[in-house]
Enzyme design. Structure first.
Site, PDB file in Angstrom:
ATOM      1  N   ASP A  57      15.790   8.741  -0.092  1.00 40.75           N
ATOM      2  CA  ASP A  57      14.671   8.154  -0.842  1.00 40.75           C
ATOM      3  C   ASP A  57      14.545   8.802  -2.218  1.00 40.75           C
ATOM      4  O   ASP A  57      14.450   8.112  -3.247  1.00 40.75           O
ATOM      5  CB  ASP A  57      13.359   8.370  -0.074  1.00 40.75           C
ATOM      6  CG  ASP A  57      13.036   7.222   0.860  1.00 40.75           C
ATOM      7  OD1 ASP A  57      13.168   6.068   0.440  1.00 40.75           O
ATOM      8  OD2 ASP A  57      12.662   7.484   2.006  1.00 40.75           O
ATOM      9  N   GLU A  82       7.215   6.988  -4.943  1.00 40.34           N
ATOM     10  CA  GLU A  82       6.590   7.431  -3.700  1.00 40.34           C
ATOM     11  C   GLU A  82       6.860   8.897  -3.398  1.00 40.34           C
ATOM     12  O   GLU A  82       6.021   9.605  -2.839  1.00 40.34           O
ATOM     13  CB  GLU A  82       7.103   6.561  -2.540  1.00 40.34           C
ATOM     14  CG  GLU A  82       6.561   6.950  -1.186  1.00 40.34           C
ATOM     15  CD  GLU A  82       7.122   6.087  -0.071  1.00 40.34           C
ATOM     16  OE1 GLU A  82       6.674   6.279   1.069  1.00 40.34           O
ATOM     17  OE2 GLU A  82       7.990   5.234  -0.333  1.00 40.34           O
ATOM     18  N   ASP A 159       9.395   1.974  -5.327  1.00 40.59           N
ATOM     19  CA  ASP A 159       9.543   2.318  -3.910  1.00 40.59           C
ATOM     20  C   ASP A 159      11.040   2.288  -3.624  1.00 40.59           C
ATOM     21  O   ASP A 159      11.645   1.217  -3.550  1.00 40.59           O
ATOM     22  CB  ASP A 159       8.811   1.331  -3.007  1.00 40.59           C
ATOM     23  CG  ASP A 159       8.729   1.825  -1.559  1.00 40.59           C
ATOM     24  OD1 ASP A 159       9.496   2.753  -1.208  1.00 40.59           O
ATOM     25  OD2 ASP A 159       7.919   1.303  -0.787  1.00 40.59           O
ATOM     26  N   ILE A 161      13.079   3.044  -1.009  1.00 43.45           N
ATOM     27  CA  ILE A 161      13.500   2.371   0.226  1.00 43.45           C
ATOM     28  C   ILE A 161      12.235   1.981   0.970  1.00 43.45           C
ATOM     29  O   ILE A 161      11.631   2.807   1.659  1.00 43.45           O
ATOM     30  CB  ILE A 161      14.388   3.257   1.123  1.00 43.45           C
ATOM     31  CG1 ILE A 161      15.654   3.699   0.399  1.00 43.45           C
ATOM     32  CG2 ILE A 161      14.766   2.500   2.401  1.00 43.45           C
ATOM     33  CD1 ILE A 161      16.550   4.610   1.234  1.00 43.45           C
ATOM     34  N   ASP A 162      11.827   0.737   0.816  1.00 43.12           N
ATOM     35  CA  ASP A 162      10.650   0.265   1.550  1.00 43.12           C
ATOM     36  C   ASP A 162      11.074  -0.127   2.958  1.00 43.12           C
ATOM     37  O   ASP A 162      12.100  -0.778   3.143  1.00 43.12           O
ATOM     38  CB  ASP A 162      10.030  -0.937   0.829  1.00 43.12           C
ATOM     39  CG  ASP A 162       8.730  -1.376   1.483  1.00 43.12           C
ATOM     40  OD1 ASP A 162       7.840  -0.523   1.664  1.00 43.12           O
ATOM     41  OD2 ASP A 162       8.599  -2.557   1.822  1.00 43.12           O
ATOM     42  N   THR A 164      11.381   2.300   5.688  1.00 40.18           N
ATOM     43  CA  THR A 164      12.363   3.333   6.047  1.00 40.18           C
ATOM     44  C   THR A 164      12.730   3.294   7.521  1.00 40.18           C
ATOM     45  O   THR A 164      13.886   3.536   7.887  1.00 40.18           O
ATOM     46  CB  THR A 164      11.825   4.734   5.679  1.00 40.18           C
ATOM     47  OG1 THR A 164      11.446   4.745   4.305  1.00 40.18           O
ATOM     48  CG2 THR A 164      12.877   5.797   5.910  1.00 40.18           C
ATOM     49  N   ASP A 300       4.399  -0.013  -3.118  1.00 37.45           N
ATOM     50  CA  ASP A 300       4.786  -1.097  -2.211  1.00 37.45           C
ATOM     51  C   ASP A 300       4.585  -2.477  -2.825  1.00 37.45           C
ATOM     52  O   ASP A 300       5.286  -3.429  -2.464  1.00 37.45           O
ATOM     53  CB  ASP A 300       3.950  -1.054  -0.923  1.00 37.45           C
ATOM     54  CG  ASP A 300       4.229   0.158  -0.058  1.00 37.45           C
ATOM     55  OD1 ASP A 300       5.412   0.424   0.201  1.00 37.45           O
ATOM     56  OD2 ASP A 300       3.267   0.827   0.354  1.00 37.45           O
TER      57      ASP A 300
END
Length: 365
Positions: A57, A82, A159, A161-162, A164, A300
């Site tokens: 991430d 994030e 974001d 890696i939305d 995860t 997000d």
């Protein structure tokens, strides 16, 4: 080419670099073992508190930030994400993950975080420093050349890696009637949203799906973008569609809201990934995505909200809408002030404003 158009092209390229890193971590055996392994406290490397999925991430986030800074140095401090890029160990050392000036320097830095795993560090550094051209991006490259944006008024939320959990577990489930993915790698997205600091409104968004289709055991992605500013709307998506009374929800949504929606004649689908659910509204697979809770954050929603705005839709404050259903202009706005970045009042994501009239009746019943 205007600055706005240059920025769009750059964000598409960095989103694809991010997608490459995400795919490499999943498809390379060495990196995949690091990604999925579950270690007990005794088994974990005692020097490091953070696991590999956190590093994936952070690395994606810092790569996007780095590449934006090369093209637009004035935007570096305006890019937020994030994750924190500071890794600490039990020896009292602090390691700041960033992209160095050379591939070897980045590999050496990553090796420190990875407990001297030089093979894994080299694989990741190679992707970080790879040149990405527009021909590599799975999107129509015939981009507008005249997007109007004032760079000094912009803020950016990432974001990396939305969803995860889906990225790690990859438990694929699909609703056969609508084709909406309930869980799995298709629900994973890279989200980049640009907003105006003067108004808080999102004006440019990129949503990249790294795992859109699997061909010959290799994942390929797809990418979407939207621009909405000063009355001009442009988007990579096509015209209006008729989903057919489909509402997307999270699994933890309020039972009373579910009950009212069912009574109103809606089909309810519970899917993972906030970015994916908003994208599914934008692509016309669902009429709306309703979230009454504060379980999502600015990173997000900023990118996919810009895409919805470019299609005439948006994300509005759920709490305000449920109290005053005629107030359809309470769009979510963005900043980097404060410490609580949650969308604390929930939201309704929609593409067609007509759905709001129906929802105002259903949710107030």
């Amino acid at each position: 080419m205007t600055d706005g158009s240059r920025l769009l092209q750059l964000l598409l390229q960095v989103s694809e670099k991010a997608a490459n890193i995400a795919r490499t971590c999943r498809q390379n055996e060495t990196l995949f073992k690091l990604l999925v392994q579950e270690k007990s406290e005794e088994e974990k490397n005692p020097r490091f508190f953070h696991d590999f999925k956190t590093l994936a991430d952070v690395l994606i986030q810092e790569t996007i930030k780095h590449d934006i800074g090369l093209e637009f140095p004035e935007l570096v401090e305006a890019v937020k994400g994030e994750e924190s890029n500071v890794f600490s160990n039990t020896l009292g050392e602090t390691i700041i993950v960033n992209v160095c000036s050379s591939l070897n320097e980045t590999a050496d830095l990553l090796s420190k975080v990875l407990g001297d795993d030089k093979e894994a560090a080299s694989l990741l550094a190679l992707e970080v420093h790879k040149d990405i051209t527009m021909s590599d991006v799975p999107v129509d490259s015939n981009l507008p050349k005249d997007l109007d944006l004032h760079i000094n008024d912009l803020g950016i939320w990432i974001d990396p890696i939305d969803s995860t959990a889906d990225y790690i577990n990859a438990i694929e489930k699909v609703d056969e009637e609508t084709g909406i993915h309930l869980s799995g790698l298709r629900c994973v997205t890279v989200l980049i949203g640009v907003y105006l600091q003067s108004t808080g409104l999102p004006v440019l968004g990129v949503v990249n799906q790294p795992f859109y289709i699997n061909k010959d055991s290799q994942w390929q992605g797809t990418c979407y973008w939207g621009y909405s500013n000063n009355g001009t709307n442009k988007c990579s998506l096509g015209g209006a569609t008729k989903p057919g009374n489909v509402i997307l929800l999270s699994q933890s949504e309020n039972p009373d809201i579910k009950c009212n929606l069912k009574k109103g004649g809606f089909s309810l689908i519970e899917a993972t990934g906030a970015g994916y659910k908003i994208l599914s509204v934008a692509t016309g697979q669902a009429d709306a995505y309703i979230l009454s809770k504060s379980s999502t954050y600015r990173w997000d929603t900023c990118g996919p909200q810009a895409v919805l705005h470019s299609l005439g839709g948006g994300l509005i404050n759920f709490s305000e809408f449920s109290k005053h259903s005629k107030s359809s202009d309470t769009f979510l706005t963005y900043s980097t002030e404060g410490k609580d970045f949650s969308n604390k009042d929930g939201f309704i994501a929609y593409r067609d404003t007509q759905i709001l009239e129906t929802l105002s009746l259903v949710l107030s019943s």
